[in-house]
Write a protein that holds these residues in place. Structure first.
Motif, PDB file in Angstrom:
ATOM      1  N   ALA A 513      43.751 -18.423  -2.771  1.00 12.04           N
ATOM      2  CA  ALA A 513      43.932 -19.813  -3.201  1.00 12.04           C
ATOM      3  C   ALA A 513      45.127 -19.936  -4.136  1.00 12.04           C
ATOM      4  CB  ALA A 513      42.675 -20.315  -3.890  1.00 12.04           C
ATOM      5  N   ALA A 514      45.432 -18.848  -4.868  1.00 11.96           N
ATOM      6  CA  ALA A 514      46.530 -18.881  -5.833  1.00 11.96           C
ATOM      7  C   ALA A 514      47.891 -18.634  -5.184  1.00 11.96           C
ATOM      8  CB  ALA A 514      46.292 -17.839  -6.920  1.00 11.96           C
ATOM      9  N   GLU A 515      47.869 -18.097  -3.934  1.00 13.29           N
ATOM     10  CA  GLU A 515      49.132 -17.793  -3.267  1.00 13.29           C
ATOM     11  C   GLU A 515      49.599 -18.965  -2.412  1.00 13.29           C
ATOM     12  OE1 GLU A 515      49.956 -13.642  -1.787  1.00 13.29           O
ATOM     13  OE2 GLU A 515      47.776 -13.643  -1.709  1.00 13.29           O
ATOM     14  N   PRO A 516      50.915 -19.143  -2.287  1.00 11.47           N
ATOM     15  CA  PRO A 516      51.411 -20.146  -1.348  1.00 11.47           C
ATOM     16  C   PRO A 516      50.997 -19.773   0.075  1.00 11.47           C
ATOM     17  CG  PRO A 516      53.165 -19.343  -2.782  1.00 11.47           C
ATOM     18  CD  PRO A 516      51.990 -18.443  -2.986  1.00 11.47           C
ATOM     19  N   ILE A 517      50.734 -20.780   0.905  1.00 16.07           N
ATOM     20  CA  ILE A 517      50.296 -20.531   2.275  1.00 16.07           C
ATOM     21  C   ILE A 517      51.314 -19.679   3.036  1.00 16.07           C
ATOM     22  CG2 ILE A 517      51.317 -22.642   3.238  1.00 16.07           C
ATOM     23  CD1 ILE A 517      47.946 -21.107   4.236  1.00 16.07           C
ATOM     24  N   GLU A 518      52.588 -19.837   2.699  1.00 17.61           N
ATOM     25  CA  GLU A 518      53.610 -19.062   3.386  1.00 17.61           C
ATOM     26  C   GLU A 518      53.454 -17.567   3.104  1.00 17.61           C
ATOM     27  OE1 GLU A 518      54.208 -21.584   1.402  1.00 17.61           O
ATOM     28  OE2 GLU A 518      54.839 -23.182   2.785  1.00 17.61           O
ATOM     29  N   ARG A 519      53.026 -17.235   1.882  1.00 17.52           N
ATOM     30  CA  ARG A 519      52.836 -15.836   1.512  1.00 17.52           C
ATOM     31  C   ARG A 519      51.642 -15.240   2.254  1.00 17.52           C
ATOM     32  NH1 ARG A 519      54.680 -10.944  -0.021  1.00 17.52           N
ATOM     33  NH2 ARG A 519      53.108  -9.807  -1.219  1.00 17.52           N
ATOM     34  N   ILE A 520      50.573 -16.025   2.370  1.00 19.44           N
ATOM     35  CA  ILE A 520      49.369 -15.535   3.041  1.00 19.44           C
ATOM     36  C   ILE A 520      49.632 -15.313   4.521  1.00 19.44           C
ATOM     37  CG2 ILE A 520      46.980 -16.111   3.651  1.00 19.44           C
ATOM     38  CD1 ILE A 520      46.902 -17.809   1.103  1.00 19.44           C
ATOM     39  N   THR A 521      50.424 -16.182   5.125  1.00 21.11           N
ATOM     40  CA  THR A 521      50.566 -16.170   6.582  1.00 21.11           C
ATOM     41  C   THR A 521      51.843 -15.499   7.063  1.00 21.11           C
ATOM     42  OG1 THR A 521      51.633 -18.347   6.534  1.00 21.11           O
ATOM     43  CG2 THR A 521      49.244 -18.292   6.809  1.00 21.11           C
ATOM     44  N   GLN A 522      52.590 -14.870   6.169  1.00 19.56           N
ATOM     45  CA  GLN A 522      53.824 -14.247   6.627  1.00 19.56           C
ATOM     46  C   GLN A 522      53.520 -13.098   7.585  1.00 19.56           C
ATOM     47  OE1 GLN A 522      55.929 -12.707   3.296  1.00 19.56           O
ATOM     48  NE2 GLN A 522      54.470 -11.068   2.858  1.00 19.56           N
TER      49      GLN A 522
END
Length: 543
Positions: A513-522
């Protein structure tokens, strides 16, 4: 002269004939067709493994030397066969271990205590740190009505086992004691207490009956004993208040066990969710967009935990519709591609169901009960289409036992699955905290292990369905957390310690939840999995 491979094939044919008769652990001398030459050949090739001198078990030669799965799967069968070979029918399990088995306890006990008048009070070391102790008992202490369980172990009947068990059993194995006290027939128990003049035990059993909610039976027991001139002082052997178990007193012990685990674990999970923000007004369109954005990463990690070697390019290919088993031979033959295709279809089904529940404000647990069986069908339909699985494999819950690699926890027998899955849906419906639904729903599902394969993927779909419809984000169990994840499930299953699992899942919710979605889905840098290849045994892991 026969070639080495032909000689091995002839030995394997004899071993297969034994396995076809249900024999997986045996004494060499009991099967003259499996000569010393055949045994040595199979041992050298890894298809047999010694247990103790003169005894062997079937083995998968691809298993690592330290792999305990086959031993844990066969340990009780070996002990029963050994006891029958040495003592005939003059033996039984200890009262305490008999009670554990009567209570629906399925985890492996690393020491098994056998009682027999023919024993000599000696220990016997077994593989993987296990052992059995052969305790000499008086012939008159062999209980009447002993019956074998599914592994062939002779159990002391429930009333007799309760009378003979140490008082400490009620606090060292509190849940098992609670379940068997709920189950025991009061007439049989009272008769045995009167026959043996067990006034002290009668007081303990009256206290135990009252503690589990059988106050009328407790009164009946005390009054009957006193009518026979015995002095009975009621004494509760449980050291603390017991977990709540709903339903009937004589309900399946497996159902009672999962009900009690849910009751005792839920407050721990609620405490861990304290402070994790939850959306009260869900926007179905925004939620579905977020879930879709996480899809590639979710598929990557969920399949990776199971050991599939599937590239992110393949995941995108499957999602875009470029995967074509009718045209492309590689697509048609790749087991990994079938897994990716099934995951894509199941993810889509779950995602659409989440959107329906949120948009229409339906009760998630009711909708889940209606739709869940089709998640499994959707997950494995591509493998049926490609001819990897038979159509009958989609029929429903498993009809065979499964074992989890290197785990002490043994999933429930097939008949118990059919009792426990409806009970799980009842627990989900009765629960009002979405975090508890998600965490305990995931855990109890893999505790039951209702299918031959796919339990891990389905449990993570189940968890995320319950998280997202409850206002929490779709959360990815990463391959980096795999070791902690499987260890936490083992802690909960074998030791009833849910805290590590609750900590892990809540920690993942918080960090993602604290990470940007781009970081999670890279996309992963390597573009493909680095996990080990999958087992040939479909029941290889919690995944």
């Amino acid at each position: 002269m026969a070639a080495p491979n032909e000689k091995l094939a002839s030995s394997l044919q004899i071993l297969k004939a034994l396995q076809d008769r249900g024999i997986s652990v045996f004494r060499g001398s009991a099967h003259p067709e499996l000569t010393r030459t055949h045994r040595e050949r199979l041992l050298a090739a890894g298809f047999l493994k010694p247990v103790i001198q003169g005894w062997y078990q079937s083995n998968n030669p691809e298993d690592d030397e330290g792999d305990s799965t086959h031993w844990y799967a066969n340990m009780e069968t070996f002990v029963a066969a050994y006891a029958h070979a040495r003592f005939g029918d003059q033996w039984q399990l200890s009262p305490e271990l008999s009670l554990l088995k009567h209570s629906g306890y399925t985890s492996v006990e690393k020491q098994i205590l056998l009682h027999s008048p023919l024993a000599a009070n000696q220990p016997q070391a077994l593989p993987h740190g296990c052992s059995m102790f052969l305790y000499q008992t008086k012939p008159e202490l062999l209980a009447q009505g002993r019956a074998p369980n599914a592994s062939g172990l002779l159990l002391v009947p429930l009333p007799e086992a309760l009378i003979r068990a140490s008082p400490s059993f009620f606090h060292t194995h509190e849940l098992a004691a609670q379940i068997v006290t709920r189950q025991v027939d009061i007439s049989s128990l009272t008769a045995r207490l009167l026959e043996g003049g067990h006034s002290v035990v009668a007081g303990r059993m009256a206290g135990a009956l009252r503690a589990v909610g059988r106050a009328t039976d407790a009164e009946q027991l005390v009054q009957t004993m006193r009518a026979a001139t015995y002095v009975v002082v009621e004494d509760n052997p449980f050291e603390r208040p017991l977990a709540h178990i709903g339903g009937r007193m004589n309900e399946s012990p497996y159902v009672q066990r999962i009900q009690a685990m849910w009751s005792s674990m839920r407050e721990i999970v609620i405490d861990r969710f304290e402070g994790i923000p939850r959306l009260s007004n869900l926007d179905s369109e925004a939620l579905l967009h977020d879930i879709e954005a996480r899809y590639v990463a979710d598929a990557y990690h969920s399949l990776s935990i199971e050991g599939y070697r599937v590239s992110t390019d393949l995941i995108e290919k499957v999602r875009s519709g470029d995967w074509s088993p009718l045209i492309n031979k590689e697509d048609r033959q790749a087991r990994d591609a079938m897994a990716a295709k099934g995951y894509a279809e199941a993810h889509k089904r779950v995602r659409l169901l989440i959107g329906e529940v949120v948009a229409q404000m339906n009760e998630p647990a009711i909708t889940l009960r209606r739709d869940f069986s089709q998640w499994y069908v959707t997950l494995f339909s591509p493998s049926v289409t490609a001819g990897i699985l038979k159509a009958s494999d989609l029929a429903g819950y498993r009809n065979n036992n499964v074992f989890i690699r290197n785990a002490l926890h043994v999933p429930l027998a097939p008949e118990a699955v059919r009792d426990c899955m409806p009970a799980l849906f009842d627990l989900l419906l009765a629960e009002d905290h979405p975090g508890v639904r998600a965490v305990l729903g995931h855990f109890i599902f893999v505790f039951i292990h209702p299918y031959m394969d796919g339990n891990g993927r389905l449990s993570r779909f189940l968890m995320n369905y319950l998280l997202t419809t409850g206002g929490y984000p779709w959360t990815i169990v990463t391959v980096q957390s795999q070791t902690a994840y499987l260890a936490a499930l083992e802690q909960a299953s074998t030791y009833r310690n849910i805290k590590p699992f609750a900590d892990l899942i809540c920690g993942l919710i918080e960090s993602q939840a604290a990470e940007p979605i781009e970081r999670i889905t890279q996309r992963p840098e390597s573009g493909s999995w680095t996990a080990p290849p999958p087992d040939s045994d479909p029941s290889h892991a919690f995944a």
